[in-house]
Write an enzyme that holds these catalytic residues in place. Sequence first.
Site, PDB file in Angstrom:
ATOM      1  N   LEU A  44       0.814  -1.215   0.000  1.00  0.00           N
ATOM      2  CA  LEU A  44       0.000   0.000   0.000  1.00  0.00           C
ATOM      3  C   LEU A  44       0.849   1.267   0.000  1.00  0.00           C
ATOM      4  O   LEU A  44       1.814   1.370   0.754  1.00  0.00           O
ATOM      5  CB  LEU A  44      -0.911  -0.009   1.243  1.00  0.00           C
ATOM      6  CG  LEU A  44      -1.755   1.244   1.481  1.00  0.00           C
ATOM      7  CD1 LEU A  44      -3.158   0.854   1.935  1.00  0.00           C
ATOM      8  CD2 LEU A  44      -1.102   2.151   2.529  1.00  0.00           C
ATOM      9  N   LEU A  45       0.475   2.196  -0.846  1.00  0.00           N
ATOM     10  CA  LEU A  45       1.079   3.538  -0.869  1.00  0.00           C
ATOM     11  C   LEU A  45       0.062   4.505  -0.268  1.00  0.00           C
ATOM     12  O   LEU A  45      -1.133   4.376  -0.525  1.00  0.00           O
ATOM     13  CB  LEU A  45       1.393   3.902  -2.324  1.00  0.00           C
ATOM     14  CG  LEU A  45       1.669   5.350  -2.738  1.00  0.00           C
ATOM     15  CD1 LEU A  45       2.508   5.350  -4.033  1.00  0.00           C
ATOM     16  CD2 LEU A  45       0.405   6.187  -2.952  1.00  0.00           C
ATOM     17  N   ASP A  47       0.442   8.745   1.722  1.00  0.00           N
ATOM     18  CA  ASP A  47       0.882  10.135   1.527  1.00  0.00           C
ATOM     19  C   ASP A  47       2.235  10.311   0.822  1.00  0.00           C
ATOM     20  O   ASP A  47       3.192   9.606   1.143  1.00  0.00           O
ATOM     21  CB  ASP A  47       1.064  10.835   2.884  1.00  0.00           C
ATOM     22  CG  ASP A  47      -0.066  10.593   3.844  1.00  0.00           C
ATOM     23  OD1 ASP A  47      -1.063   9.970   3.468  1.00  0.00           O
ATOM     24  OD2 ASP A  47       0.065  11.021   5.001  1.00  0.00           O
ATOM     25  N   GLN A  63       4.569   7.126   1.721  1.00  0.00           N
ATOM     26  CA  GLN A  63       4.256   6.181   2.781  1.00  0.00           C
ATOM     27  C   GLN A  63       4.032   4.815   2.130  1.00  0.00           C
ATOM     28  O   GLN A  63       3.241   4.692   1.169  1.00  0.00           O
ATOM     29  CB  GLN A  63       2.971   6.626   3.504  1.00  0.00           C
ATOM     30  CG  GLN A  63       3.162   7.819   4.400  1.00  0.00           C
ATOM     31  CD  GLN A  63       3.801   7.419   5.729  1.00  0.00           C
ATOM     32  OE1 GLN A  63       3.154   6.874   6.586  1.00  0.00           O
ATOM     33  NE2 GLN A  63       5.093   7.688   5.861  1.00  0.00           N
ATOM     34  N   TYR A 106       5.942   7.610  10.011  1.00  0.00           N
ATOM     35  CA  TYR A 106       4.784   8.288   9.435  1.00  0.00           C
ATOM     36  C   TYR A 106       5.211   9.539   8.659  1.00  0.00           C
ATOM     37  O   TYR A 106       6.387   9.862   8.545  1.00  0.00           O
ATOM     38  CB  TYR A 106       3.780   8.614  10.546  1.00  0.00           C
ATOM     39  CG  TYR A 106       2.845   7.462  10.877  1.00  0.00           C
ATOM     40  CD1 TYR A 106       3.034   6.189  10.344  1.00  0.00           C
ATOM     41  CD2 TYR A 106       1.762   7.653  11.717  1.00  0.00           C
ATOM     42  CE1 TYR A 106       2.163   5.147  10.636  1.00  0.00           C
ATOM     43  CE2 TYR A 106       0.880   6.615  12.015  1.00  0.00           C
ATOM     44  CZ  TYR A 106       1.087   5.362  11.476  1.00  0.00           C
ATOM     45  OH  TYR A 106       0.215   4.355  11.772  1.00  0.00           O
ATOM     46  N   SER A 107       4.207  10.281   8.201  1.00  0.00           N
ATOM     47  CA  SER A 107       4.475  11.343   7.226  1.00  0.00           C
ATOM     48  C   SER A 107       5.326  12.487   7.760  1.00  0.00           C
ATOM     49  O   SER A 107       5.325  12.782   8.963  1.00  0.00           O
ATOM     50  CB  SER A 107       3.154  11.905   6.711  1.00  0.00           C
ATOM     51  OG  SER A 107       2.591  10.969   5.841  1.00  0.00           O
ATOM     52  N   ARG A 167       0.908  14.869  14.424  1.00  0.00           N
ATOM     53  CA  ARG A 167       1.821  14.285  13.424  1.00  0.00           C
ATOM     54  C   ARG A 167       1.932  15.134  12.158  1.00  0.00           C
ATOM     55  O   ARG A 167       1.237  16.105  11.978  1.00  0.00           O
ATOM     56  CB  ARG A 167       1.345  12.880  13.056  1.00  0.00           C
ATOM     57  CG  ARG A 167      -0.091  12.798  12.569  1.00  0.00           C
ATOM     58  CD  ARG A 167      -0.488  11.354  12.244  1.00  0.00           C
ATOM     59  NE  ARG A 167      -1.895  11.244  11.903  1.00  0.00           N
ATOM     60  CZ  ARG A 167      -2.860  10.956  12.784  1.00  0.00           C
ATOM     61  NH1 ARG A 167      -2.586  10.727  14.043  1.00  0.00           N
ATOM     62  NH2 ARG A 167      -4.117  10.887  12.370  1.00  0.00           N
ATOM     63  N   ASP A 168       2.824  14.672  11.267  1.00  0.00           N
ATOM     64  CA  ASP A 168       3.013  15.183   9.907  1.00  0.00           C
ATOM     65  C   ASP A 168       3.696  16.558   9.861  1.00  0.00           C
ATOM     66  O   ASP A 168       3.151  17.522   9.294  1.00  0.00           O
ATOM     67  CB  ASP A 168       1.673  15.238   9.128  1.00  0.00           C
ATOM     68  CG  ASP A 168       0.867  13.949   9.230  1.00  0.00           C
ATOM     69  OD1 ASP A 168       1.485  12.898   9.472  1.00  0.00           O
ATOM     70  OD2 ASP A 168      -0.365  13.999   9.079  1.00  0.00           O
ATOM     71  N   GLU A 222      -4.907  16.557   9.384  1.00  0.00           N
ATOM     72  CA  GLU A 222      -3.718  15.812   8.982  1.00  0.00           C
ATOM     73  C   GLU A 222      -2.961  16.597   7.916  1.00  0.00           C
ATOM     74  O   GLU A 222      -3.521  17.433   7.207  1.00  0.00           O
ATOM     75  CB  GLU A 222      -4.124  14.435   8.419  1.00  0.00           C
ATOM     76  CG  GLU A 222      -4.740  13.525   9.462  1.00  0.00           C
ATOM     77  CD  GLU A 222      -4.883  12.073   9.000  1.00  0.00           C
ATOM     78  OE1 GLU A 222      -4.503  11.164   9.744  1.00  0.00           O
ATOM     79  OE2 GLU A 222      -5.384  11.848   7.886  1.00  0.00           O
TER      80      GLU A 222
HETATM   81  C1  FRU Z   1      -2.641  10.648   6.326  1.00  0.00           C
HETATM   82  C2  FRU Z   1      -1.937   9.896   7.441  1.00  0.00           C
HETATM   83  C3  FRU Z   1      -1.003  10.806   8.214  1.00  0.00           C
HETATM   84  C4  FRU Z   1      -0.027   9.832   8.804  1.00  0.00           C
HETATM   85  C5  FRU Z   1       0.109   8.819   7.704  1.00  0.00           C
HETATM   86  C6  FRU Z   1       0.348   7.402   8.156  1.00  0.00           C
HETATM   87  O1  FRU Z   1      -3.081   9.806   5.316  1.00  0.00           O
HETATM   88  O2  FRU Z   1      -2.883   9.312   8.309  1.00  0.00           O
HETATM   89  O3  FRU Z   1      -1.633  11.635   9.148  1.00  0.00           O
HETATM   90  O4  FRU Z   1       1.202  10.403   9.137  1.00  0.00           O
HETATM   91  O5  FRU Z   1      -1.085   8.875   6.952  1.00  0.00           O
HETATM   92  O6  FRU Z   1       0.604   6.573   7.060  1.00  0.00           O
END
Ligand code: FRU
Length: 518
Positions: A44-45, A47, A63, A106-107, A167-168, A222
């Site tokens: 799976l791909l 962000d 991701q 994560y992102s 996050r992110d 996000e």
């Molecule tokens: C958005 C998200 C981000 C997180 C990442 C995890 O699609 O949920 O907030 O960092 O994907 O894969």
Amino acid sequence: MKMTKEQKYRLLEQAKPGELEELTAQAESCEWRQSYHIQPHVGLLNDPNGFAFYSGKYHLFYQWFPLGTDHGMKYWYHVTSSDLASWTDAGIGLAPGGPYDSHGAYSGSGIEKDGKLHLMYTGNVRDGNWVRHPYQCLAITDGNGMATKLEQPVIANVPPGYTEHFRDPKVWRDGEGYRCVIGAQRDDLTGTAVMYRSKDLLDWTFEGELHTSLSSFGYMWECPDYFELGDRGVLLFCPQGIRPDGERFRNIYQSGYMLGKPLESNGRNFEHGEFVELDRGFDFYAPQTTEGPDGQRILVGWMGLPDLEYPTDDKGWAHCLTLPRELSLRNGKLIQRPAAGLISLRDKEIEFSAELNKESRSFAGVEGTAYELRVAISPSASDSEHGTFGIQFRTGENERTVLSYDVSSGRATLDRSQSGASLSPDYGTTRSCKLSDQHGSRTVEFRLFVDTSSVEVFVNDGEETFTARLFPDSASTGISFFANGGTAAFEGSYWSLREGSIPRGLPTDILEHGKVKP
Ligand code: FRU
């Protein structure tokens, strides 16, 4: 089949013998593999991450969960490009599994400092009670191989007032130092974004919330992104928990922007206009931007959404990225145009034109599964009040995807109700939006990029975009143009598109015994 959490949170080296090979073979034989979009070799791909122009080329990560199509243990997979059209496989860019990213890298974003690409990302950790602990981490790379992580996170705690949904990080340079914006959830379960400042990307000081007028707008934001374009500050973010409102907010989660006054260097007050969806289609989320070498602002999005099932889920892979889009401003709107380099994918051009009066028409050679199509539709003056004009594409026995413009309502509509394998029908099968009439003529221009299992539509030179996955039969290759209830002149061009050397085949160092070389 849903995986258990033990199955989902495995590292590549914990794959069973032959597991990755089997999934890869399944993915490679899938009829819906894309031909010129960035897609995962397997798994799976989601962000786009770490997008940066560094050392003479664009670096883009995504991701990646290799061992299934659920959301599981996330890696960063790395590709590079000099023209945003052809991409080179650069393997795994960042691997999870350390004490601060034991349950996923994560992102996050990328920025150059001291000649090295610095990746700031969220380390996802689950404790024994499956409680989530987010850490903001830093990893450094020269663009080759895997990035080296710092031993300690650069932001180790969630500040008081916010939950573990934190996050992110998106970093940018601000004067002599750096700032970043992070997606967050307040203790009262509303979404927001917070800001930090740093001199060196290592020591970060919490500044506080980015103040907007949206005090209660969804339960989590996000993937925030902030940048300046012309004389405007632009905030992108993905609010979750927004209810549908007429034609707006029809997807499970939203992705949009607000234009405002640029933030002052020490300021956190963002005076802005309304939240506008970036894309009017079905499958668009978590976009990230970067600045190109000539100051251009390029955006790439995930052509998918969380928490939905897609028809390739049982075929060993899921999702792809959107084409890169160049951003600009026009009449107070964010305009998205396909990146200029994409014309290098074009094969020879077929031009066509016709006046259609309550009829439909196809043109020799104008068909396929991977192409760019530009058409300008000019309703005749006498039909200025009525008529629906448009394109049917990926047509075949019982299948068609329909893009139309309705003169009386001034709306463009994408209809995927008969596009093939169904996906998320609960969220509706059409998307529409009103076009602005500021472009001065009644002519509507559609520019489509169709790939094996997707379409991206740019309307009126980037005024609106519609992005959608489509899962038609491979034999559904037809294209026809129609004029219902009126007369219109159609004029356009068709180009089949080359594969764009999107990397094929999982690199052998990843496949070999599921072992990842450092
Ligand atoms: C958005 C998200 C981000 C997180 C990442 C995890 O699609 O949920 O907030 O960092 O994907 O894969």
